[in-house]
Write a protein that holds these residues in place. Sequence first.
Motif: not given
Length: 113
Positions: A36-51
Amino acid sequence: MKHLRQRNIKILSELTSYLVRIGCSDLHIDFNTKGDITYISFTSVNPDISEQILNDLTSQLNMPRRQDIEEYYWALNGDNDSSSELSLVGMMTDSVDVNYTNDVLKISLTRLK
C-alpha cells in the motif's frame, strides 16, 4: 482509491517538469510500490539552486496530505506552469524529504493508498 496509477504519473510528471525548468540535469527517478506504499525519489545535479527556490520547493511539497482535495483536483495537475501545482503534489503525498548537498538535489516522497 480510484485512479491511483494516474495520480502517481501526475506526481512524476509534475516534479520532472519542475526540475527541468529550474535547470537540473542528470535526472534520476526511482519509483517503487510495495503493498500500500509508493516511494518516489528524484536525484539530480544542479549547481545553481538558490536558497529561495529550495525553501519554496520544500515548503510547497511539505503540505499536509489532503485526500479530499486530491480526489477532485489531481487531474488538473500539470495543466499549467504555476508553482501552486507543487502544493497539490504535496497534498497528494504523506511525507517528503528535500535534501540539497554538494550540488545534488534529492527529493523523496512517500504516498500511502
